[in-house]
Design an enzyme around this catalytic site. Structure first.
Site, PDB file in Angstrom:
ATOM      1  N   ARG A  34       0.827  -1.220   0.000  1.00  0.00           N
ATOM      2  CA  ARG A  34       0.000   0.000   0.000  1.00  0.00           C
ATOM      3  C   ARG A  34       0.861   1.269   0.000  1.00  0.00           C
ATOM      4  O   ARG A  34       0.430   2.292  -0.541  1.00  0.00           O
ATOM      5  CB  ARG A  34      -0.938   0.004   1.202  1.00  0.00           C
ATOM      6  N   LYS A 192     -18.102 -16.426   3.510  1.00  0.00           N
ATOM      7  CA  LYS A 192     -19.569 -16.376   3.626  1.00  0.00           C
ATOM      8  C   LYS A 192     -20.266 -15.760   2.420  1.00  0.00           C
ATOM      9  O   LYS A 192     -19.846 -14.707   1.931  1.00  0.00           O
ATOM     10  CB  LYS A 192     -19.938 -15.545   4.849  1.00  0.00           C
ATOM     11  N   GLY A 337      -8.018  -8.409   0.629  1.00  0.00           N
ATOM     12  CA  GLY A 337      -6.805  -8.704   1.393  1.00  0.00           C
ATOM     13  C   GLY A 337      -6.350 -10.154   1.287  1.00  0.00           C
ATOM     14  O   GLY A 337      -5.187 -10.445   1.013  1.00  0.00           O
ATOM     15  N   GLY A 360     -12.836  -3.800   1.170  1.00  0.00           N
ATOM     16  CA  GLY A 360     -14.257  -3.429   1.189  1.00  0.00           C
ATOM     17  C   GLY A 360     -14.616  -2.514   0.026  1.00  0.00           C
ATOM     18  O   GLY A 360     -15.680  -2.674  -0.588  1.00  0.00           O
TER      19      GLY A 360
HETATM   20  P1  AMP Z   1     -13.186 -13.722   2.840  1.00  0.00           P
HETATM   21  O1  AMP Z   1     -12.621 -12.720   3.785  1.00  0.00           O
HETATM   22  O2  AMP Z   1     -14.672 -13.794   2.819  1.00  0.00           O
HETATM   23  O3  AMP Z   1     -12.580 -13.633   1.453  1.00  0.00           O
HETATM   24  O4  AMP Z   1     -12.808 -15.153   3.440  1.00  0.00           O
HETATM   25  C1  AMP Z   1     -11.487 -15.595   3.523  1.00  0.00           C
HETATM   26  C2  AMP Z   1     -11.410 -16.672   4.536  1.00  0.00           C
HETATM   27  O5  AMP Z   1     -12.263 -17.750   4.186  1.00  0.00           O
HETATM   28  C3  AMP Z   1     -10.037 -17.262   4.663  1.00  0.00           C
HETATM   29  O6  AMP Z   1      -9.483 -16.880   5.888  1.00  0.00           O
HETATM   30  C4  AMP Z   1     -10.255 -18.774   4.585  1.00  0.00           C
HETATM   31  O7  AMP Z   1      -9.583 -19.480   5.606  1.00  0.00           O
HETATM   32  C5  AMP Z   1     -11.749 -18.927   4.771  1.00  0.00           C
HETATM   33  N1  AMP Z   1     -12.239 -20.125   4.070  1.00  0.00           N
HETATM   34  C6  AMP Z   1     -12.020 -20.456   2.785  1.00  0.00           C
HETATM   35  N2  AMP Z   1     -12.562 -21.647   2.499  1.00  0.00           N
HETATM   36  C7  AMP Z   1     -13.146 -22.110   3.619  1.00  0.00           C
HETATM   37  C8  AMP Z   1     -13.862 -23.296   3.958  1.00  0.00           C
HETATM   38  N3  AMP Z   1     -14.086 -24.240   3.046  1.00  0.00           N
HETATM   39  N4  AMP Z   1     -14.286 -23.440   5.227  1.00  0.00           N
HETATM   40  C9  AMP Z   1     -14.048 -22.468   6.143  1.00  0.00           C
HETATM   41  N5  AMP Z   1     -13.394 -21.323   5.877  1.00  0.00           N
HETATM   42  C10 AMP Z   1     -12.938 -21.146   4.641  1.00  0.00           C
END
Ligand code: AMP
Length: 383
Positions: A34, A192, A337, A360
């Site tokens: 950054r 999620k 990130g 974000g």
């Molecule tokens: P995000 O910030 O929504 O992009 O989510 C990233 C996070 O999702 C990472 O820290 C991963 O460890 C977690 N993640 C990815 N795949 C899975 C999974 N199958 N089960 C649980 N967590 C996950």
């Protein structure tokens, strides 16, 4: 939007809002991306004879109090090395040394130490916006926040314009949002569905293929009628996932990596139809179908890992996918990130056409939202 390059800035004092919110451990900056991203605007300003006061936030301190762990001093040290000249830290917004110090680059202490930042007050906005001759907004990573240094300051400033990084981000992201060359493939992974639902909906209406990964894929796998055992899913999103699946663009994994624990108890590779009730899906393999799609795409958007890639047991899918994206000759754009740390871990960043500095802000821009800082800049007229 008024661009920095359209203004005469010789001998002018510029307040530049940058995003130097970087990870720091024991006084050392851990990732310089950054800070380096600020270079084009800073070099341009210096080359054209301007003086600079940089403004940034760092972490989430309690507003109104100075907290050493959130001080920008380590950032100033790292920035001095990158910019090849001293960066002087200014503690008070009323310091008469602002623009009168020995250094052409000064850095105001963490703007989140100052009352009024969070509440987006007119008072702090006016002070910041008119501290110099021109307020340059270059902090794409915080352009989705309505705060004094990202919103009110632009509105209150007698003169405000966009910086070079902001322009680059808007150009690259617009290309993936509106001027896409087809076939257009989006890869949306991460934890999620709910945090990325608007993105998935918007992209699903534009892209030819939407590859889902991570916990997001798990929810879609369940919606498709398969057993997901103990996997991370969002029950409340299963209905909407089913509706999205019906539109025919979502591509599910074929093979997944399961385990009974995050520590890797009984790891196994399975078809999505064979997951047991005691298992969690923690990674997925990149199928030949997905490889072919990525390689033949003219535009690729990537946000979110395919598995728990921080853990070597479950990083294979994300690694394979990043290598396919690196091989592809289409225009690839990545943001967020976790996605950037996966890119840094597995491939050469230059093999992705554009890596956004936004997390974000990247998501909200790609959802099709008008970001507050950009809206405020668009409303400014040249005097
Ligand atoms: P995000 O910030 O929504 O992009 O989510 C990233 C996070 O999702 C990472 O820290 C991963 O460890 C977690 N993640 C990815 N795949 C899975 C999974 N199958 N089960 C649980 N967590 C996950």
């Amino acid at each position: 939007m008024i661009k920095l390059s359209s203004l005469n800035i010789a001998n002018r004092n510029l307040v530049i809002r940058v995003d130097m919110n970087v990870p720091i451990k024991e006084g050392d900056v851990q990732d310089l991306t950054r800070i380096k991203a600020c270079l084009p605007t800073i070099n341009y300003a210096l080359d054209h004879g301007a003086k600079i006061l940089l403004v940034s936030h760092l972490g989430r301190p309690t507003e109104g109090t100075y907290e050493e762990i959130f001080s920008l001093k380590p950032v100033a040290k790292a920035a001095s090395e990158i910019f090849g000249q001293g960066v002087e830290v200014i503690e008070s917004i009323d310091d008469p040394a602002i623009f009168h110090g020995n250094s052409s680059i000064q850095l105001l202490e963490n703007i989140r130490f100052f009352d009024g930042e969070k509440a987006n007050t007119e008072e702090l906005g006016d002070k910041l916006g008119n501290l110099g001759d021109l307020y340059v907004f270059d902090a794409f990573g915080t352009s989705h926040r309505e705060q004094a240094s990202t919103h009110s300051s632009i509105i209150q400033a007698n003169a405000a314009c966009s910086g070079i990084l902001l322009e680059q981000e808007i150009d690259a992201l617009t290309k993936a949002l509106n001027n896409t060359q087809k076939p257009y493939t989006a890869i949306i992974g991460g934890a999620k569905v709910s945090t990325k639902l608007e993105l998935i909906k918007n992209i699903n209406s534009k892209a030819d293929h939407v590859i889902v990964g991570g916990g997001i894929a798990n929810t879609f796998i369940k919606a498709a009628g398969y057993e997901v055992g103990q996997s991370l899913i969002e029950e409340s999103m299963v209905g909407i996932a089913r509706e999205l699946l019906d539109k025919g663009k979502i591509i599910l994994p074929e093979k997944v990596i399961t385990s009974e624990t995050f520590e890797g108890k009984n790891i196994s590779e399975k078809n999505i139809s064979d997951v047991g009730i005691n298992e969690m899906i923690l990674d997925q393999l990149v199928s030949q179908k997905i490889k072919d799609i990525v390689l033949s795409s003219k535009t690729i958007l990537w946000n979110g890992p395919l598995g728990v890639f921080e853990n070597d047991f479950f990083s294979k899918g994300t690694e394979e996918l990043s290598k396919e994206i690196a091989k592809s000759e289409g225009f690839s754009i990545a943001g967020g990130g976790e996605t950037l740390s996966a890119i840094n871990k597995f491939i050469n960043k230059d093999d992705v056409s554009y890596c956004s500095t936004g997390g974000g802000a990247f998501l909200e821009f790609m959802e099709g939202k008008d970001l507050p800082s950009i809206q405020a800049l668009k409303a400014k007229t040249q005097r």
